[in-house]
Design a protein around this motif. Structure first.
Motif, mmCIF file in Angstrom:
data_model
loop_
_atom_site.group_PDB
_atom_site.id
_atom_site.type_symbol
_atom_site.label_atom_id
_atom_site.label_comp_id
_atom_site.label_asym_id
_atom_site.label_seq_id
_atom_site.Cartn_x
_atom_site.Cartn_y
_atom_site.Cartn_z
ATOM 1 N N PRO A 74 0.701 -1.054 0.077
ATOM 2 C CA PRO A 74 0.055 -0.019 0.028
ATOM 3 C C PRO A 74 0.858 1.476 0.074
ATOM 4 C CG PRO A 74 0.053 -1.006 1.990
ATOM 5 C CD PRO A 74 0.727 -1.888 1.174
ATOM 6 N N LEU A 75 2.134 1.226 0.017
ATOM 7 C CA LEU A 75 3.114 2.167 0.173
ATOM 8 C C LEU A 75 3.608 2.650 -1.312
ATOM 9 C CD1 LEU A 75 5.256 1.452 3.208
ATOM 10 C CD2 LEU A 75 2.994 2.420 3.093
ATOM 11 N N SER A 76 3.263 1.692 -2.199
ATOM 12 C CA SER A 76 3.883 2.012 -3.732
ATOM 13 C C SER A 76 2.874 2.974 -4.630
ATOM 14 C CB SER A 76 3.634 0.307 -4.123
ATOM 15 O OG SER A 76 3.944 0.627 -5.846
ATOM 16 N N ASP A 77 4.016 3.717 -5.138
ATOM 17 C CA ASP A 77 3.558 4.665 -5.866
ATOM 18 C C ASP A 77 2.412 4.261 -6.990
ATOM 19 O OD1 ASP A 77 5.589 4.118 -7.174
ATOM 20 O OD2 ASP A 77 6.587 6.007 -7.321
ATOM 21 N N THR A 78 3.035 3.313 -7.846
ATOM 22 C CA THR A 78 2.242 2.500 -9.006
ATOM 23 C C THR A 78 0.907 1.939 -8.470
ATOM 24 O OG1 THR A 78 3.700 0.717 -8.655
ATOM 25 C CG2 THR A 78 4.365 2.352 -10.174
ATOM 26 N N THR A 79 1.121 1.317 -7.313
ATOM 27 C CA THR A 79 -0.303 0.752 -6.604
ATOM 28 C C THR A 79 -1.275 1.760 -6.437
ATOM 29 O OG1 THR A 79 1.190 -1.290 -5.845
ATOM 30 C CG2 THR A 79 -1.400 -0.959 -5.087
ATOM 31 N N ASN A 80 -1.055 2.767 -5.856
ATOM 32 C CA ASN A 80 -1.740 3.868 -5.566
ATOM 33 C C ASN A 80 -2.402 4.514 -6.737
ATOM 34 O OD1 ASN A 80 -2.003 4.683 -2.548
ATOM 35 N ND2 ASN A 80 0.031 3.868 -2.821
ATOM 36 N N LEU A 81 -1.190 4.484 -7.780
ATOM 37 C CA LEU A 81 -1.627 5.251 -9.137
ATOM 38 C C LEU A 81 -2.762 4.400 -9.812
ATOM 39 C CD1 LEU A 81 -0.710 7.472 -11.053
ATOM 40 C CD2 LEU A 81 0.787 6.207 -12.155
ATOM 41 N N ALA A 82 -2.489 3.038 -10.050
ATOM 42 C CA ALA A 82 -3.445 2.213 -10.587
ATOM 43 C C ALA A 82 -4.850 2.284 -10.024
ATOM 44 C CB ALA A 82 -2.898 0.953 -10.512
ATOM 45 N N SER A 83 -4.691 2.412 -8.921
ATOM 46 C CA SER A 83 -6.348 2.482 -8.195
ATOM 47 C C SER A 83 -6.918 3.848 -8.348
ATOM 48 C CB SER A 83 -6.103 1.932 -6.504
ATOM 49 O OG SER A 83 -5.176 3.169 -5.829
ATOM 50 N N ALA A 84 -5.959 4.971 -8.274
ATOM 51 C CA ALA A 84 -6.553 6.284 -8.395
ATOM 52 C C ALA A 84 -7.204 6.441 -9.979
ATOM 53 C CB ALA A 84 -5.294 7.285 -8.422
ATOM 54 N N VAL A 85 -6.332 5.982 -11.041
ATOM 55 C CA VAL A 85 -6.664 6.214 -12.122
ATOM 56 C C VAL A 85 -8.009 5.412 -12.577
ATOM 57 C CG1 VAL A 85 -6.098 5.559 -14.688
ATOM 58 C CG2 VAL A 85 -4.433 6.541 -13.404
ATOM 59 N N THR A 86 -8.382 4.316 -11.836
ATOM 60 C CA THR A 86 -9.364 3.663 -12.072
ATOM 61 C C THR A 86 -10.671 3.870 -11.330
ATOM 62 O OG1 THR A 86 -8.574 1.664 -10.963
ATOM 63 C CG2 THR A 86 -8.569 1.697 -13.447
ATOM 64 N N ASN A 87 -10.494 5.085 -10.228
ATOM 65 C CA ASN A 87 -11.299 5.308 -8.993
ATOM 66 C C ASN A 87 -11.652 3.951 -8.288
ATOM 67 O OD1 ASN A 87 -12.618 7.452 -7.585
ATOM 68 N ND2 ASN A 87 -14.353 6.866 -8.693
ATOM 69 N N ASN A 88 -10.794 3.213 -7.826
ATOM 70 C CA ASN A 88 -10.795 1.992 -7.114
ATOM 71 C C ASN A 88 -10.259 2.223 -5.847
ATOM 72 O OD1 ASN A 88 -12.526 0.073 -8.544
ATOM 73 N ND2 ASN A 88 -10.917 -0.179 -10.015
ATOM 74 N N ASN A 89 -10.894 1.584 -4.429
ATOM 75 C CA ASN A 89 -10.374 1.611 -3.241
ATOM 76 C C ASN A 89 -9.018 1.062 -3.332
ATOM 77 O OD1 ASN A 89 -10.147 -0.342 -0.611
ATOM 78 N ND2 ASN A 89 -10.999 1.728 -0.109
ATOM 79 N N LEU A 90 -8.161 1.595 -2.617
ATOM 80 C CA LEU A 90 -6.582 0.998 -2.591
ATOM 81 C C LEU A 90 -6.594 -0.400 -2.384
ATOM 82 C CD1 LEU A 90 -3.561 0.984 -2.988
ATOM 83 C CD2 LEU A 90 -3.599 2.195 -0.530
ATOM 84 N N PHE A 91 -7.208 -0.757 -1.073
ATOM 85 C CA PHE A 91 -7.008 -2.238 -0.479
ATOM 86 C C PHE A 91 -7.915 -3.199 -1.355
ATOM 87 C CE2 PHE A 91 -5.814 0.652 3.265
ATOM 88 C CZ PHE A 91 -4.678 0.464 3.278
#
Length: 480
Positions: free
Chosen positions: A174-191
């Motif tokens: 959950p600290l990864s920028d690409t993991t956060n980026l992928a969830s952000a671009v698709t408007n999904n919850n991170l976890f």
């Protein structure tokens, strides 16, 4: 009276994309790899401007296009807050001894008889703890390559194991920028995004570990891993190291399992990290202030807030350890935030003017099944990695292009965010001129073409994603 905007042609839609690719290619050619971050952001906003000009040519007003950009950017604001808190979380966890403890026990499981497999596992553990594949490769990876050389083991296989483990840990952190980026671009919850990725990530990692085990079973050595011992001793000299220091991690995982909101989970994790730092790493907190004239209370306050915004700065004298631990802080996330905002502006301009829809229409004209859609997403991510030479853009651009197509086919956008990571994030390391491939080659001293066939985890994930698509296995759907 405003006239009805005309539909864009395929040439109209391709011009901004070609402009972006040309700008990014020029940036890679002109700038050093350490300097490309800022220019990449400028390239995105310039490409957005080109899209706006074409939109105005087709009958849209600037106000309409600007509103479209703002609306798209607003979708990423939650992710911006999450990224800021991730930066603070990293800083507080290093200061609290949580990350050093994870590293200490992670490297402790190195077993010379199973070097490739254990290297992959250790890099995965450290990658998960710090959320950065580049940092793992540039610090622990260098030491492991040196150990492999001393043991007369294959450097190409070792590099493949390091990269496979580092990207596995990065992908699920959950600290990864690409993991956060992928969830952000698709408007999904991170976890939810991380949990859903397990379906492709877990079998891929098990396959990779099995191959590394088979390759290394008869290549063991009893050589003393002096670099690892020095690393551990330096960690114990610098921090209080024990299993109790993993408390913030356990709490964060518990809150994630309970599916509490990501932002509140990260805030609590950061505050608990600060509490652990004060209770168990007092001297470290005081030293982080770097000002002997302050009272202990004032120094502790400055040390905590410096770590939260600027990150932790390690001065142990061990170059590898200092590079590994000198990170975190809200400030470290500003590039990724700038990238998100400008990428969303580009996507908003493309979407508002109909250019994005025209590209998707051309790409999906022959796609009839969910498998075809997943395959098209994988191909677009790999193509963006090849053309744009940046893993962030390989997540952002296809993510913006395909999100509506998944919804139209009643597929949950978690399928898209997972596929973006399976293909965009992971294949970036396999392309020599991509920033990731170039960095890993320079860091590990092994050419991309040499290690790529042994980065088994990075290779397996896109294949399994496509297989799931055509078999309809673990594809989340939504009601029409």
């Amino acid at each position: 009276m405003n006239k009805t905007p005309q539909q864009p042609t395929l040439i109209d839609a391709l011009i901004p994309l070609i402009t972006l690719i040309a700008l990014l290619a020029t940036i890679v050619f002109v700038f050093d790899k350490e300097e490309v971050a800022g220019p990449n952001i400028i390239a995105l906003i310039m490409a957005a401007t080109v899209a706006a000009v074409i939109g105005i040519k087709n009958g849209y007003t600037w106000k309409q296009i600007e509103q479209g950009m703002i609306e798209t950017i607003s979708m990423s604001l939650q992710a911006v807050l999450i990224l800021l808190m991730v930066g603070s979380l990293i800083g507080s966890w290093i200061l609290a001894g949580t990350v050093p403890t994870m590293i200490y026990y992670g490297v402790d499981i190195i077993a010379p008889d199973y070097f490739y497999m254990t290297s992959c596992l250790v890099c995965a553990l450290v990658g998960f703890s710090i959320g950065s594949s580049w940092t793992v490769a540039g610090t622990l990876g260098i030491g492991l390559i040196g150990i492999a050389s001393a043991m007369d083991m294959s450097l190409t296989i070792s590099a493949g194991a390091i990269i496979s483990g580092a990207y596995f840990g990065d992908k699920l952190s959950p600290l990864s920028d690409t993991t956060n980026l992928a969830s952000a671009v698709t408007n999904n919850n991170l976890f939810s995004h991380i949990q859903y990725m397990l379906w492709t990530t877990t079998p891929s990692f098990i396959i990779a570990l099995g191959i590394f085990y088979a390759l290394g079973i008869n290549n063991g050595s009893q050589v003393v891993v002096s670099d690892i011992v020095i690393l551990q001793n330096t960690l114990k000299d610098s921090f209080t190291i024990n299993l109790f220091m993993l408390g913030p991690l356990v709490l964060l995982l518990f809150m994630a399992i309970k599916k509490l909101p990501a932002l509140s989970t990260l805030i609590v994790g950061t505050l608990v990290g600060c509490l652990f730092a004060i209770l168990f790493q007092w001297d470290v907190v005081i030293n982080a202030a770097n000002n002997a004239s302050l009272t202990p209370i004032a120094a502790a306050f400055k040390g905590l807030f410096s770590a939260l915004y600027l990150g932790y700065s390690s001065n142990s004298g061990n170059e590898a350890l200092d590079s590994l631990l000198s990170k975190g802080g809200m400030g470290s996330m500003l590039y990724t935030i700038g990238l998100i905002v400008n990428a969303m502006a580009f996507g908003g301009a493309m979407a508002k003017t109909g250019l994005l829809q025209r590209l998707v229409q051309a790409t999906l004209s022959r796609v009839k099944t969910a498998g075809g859609l997943i395959s098209a997403t994988v191909g677009s991510c790999i193509g963006t990695n090849i053309a744009a030479a940046d893993q962030y853009l390989s997540v952002v651009i296809p993510g913006q292009m395909f999100v509506d197509s998944y919804r139209e086919r009643n597929l949950n956008t978690l399928n898209l965010s997972r596929t973006l990571e399976d293909s965009g994030t992971l294949t970036s390391a396999l392309i020599p001129w991509n920033t990731c491939g170039a960095y890993l080659t320079a860091t590990l001293g092994v050419s991309t073409f040499a290690y790529a066939p042994y980065a088994f985890f990075n290779i397996c994930c896109p294949i399994i994603a496509i297989f799931y698509g055509y078999t309809n296995f673990k594809l989340l759907t939504v009601e029409p």
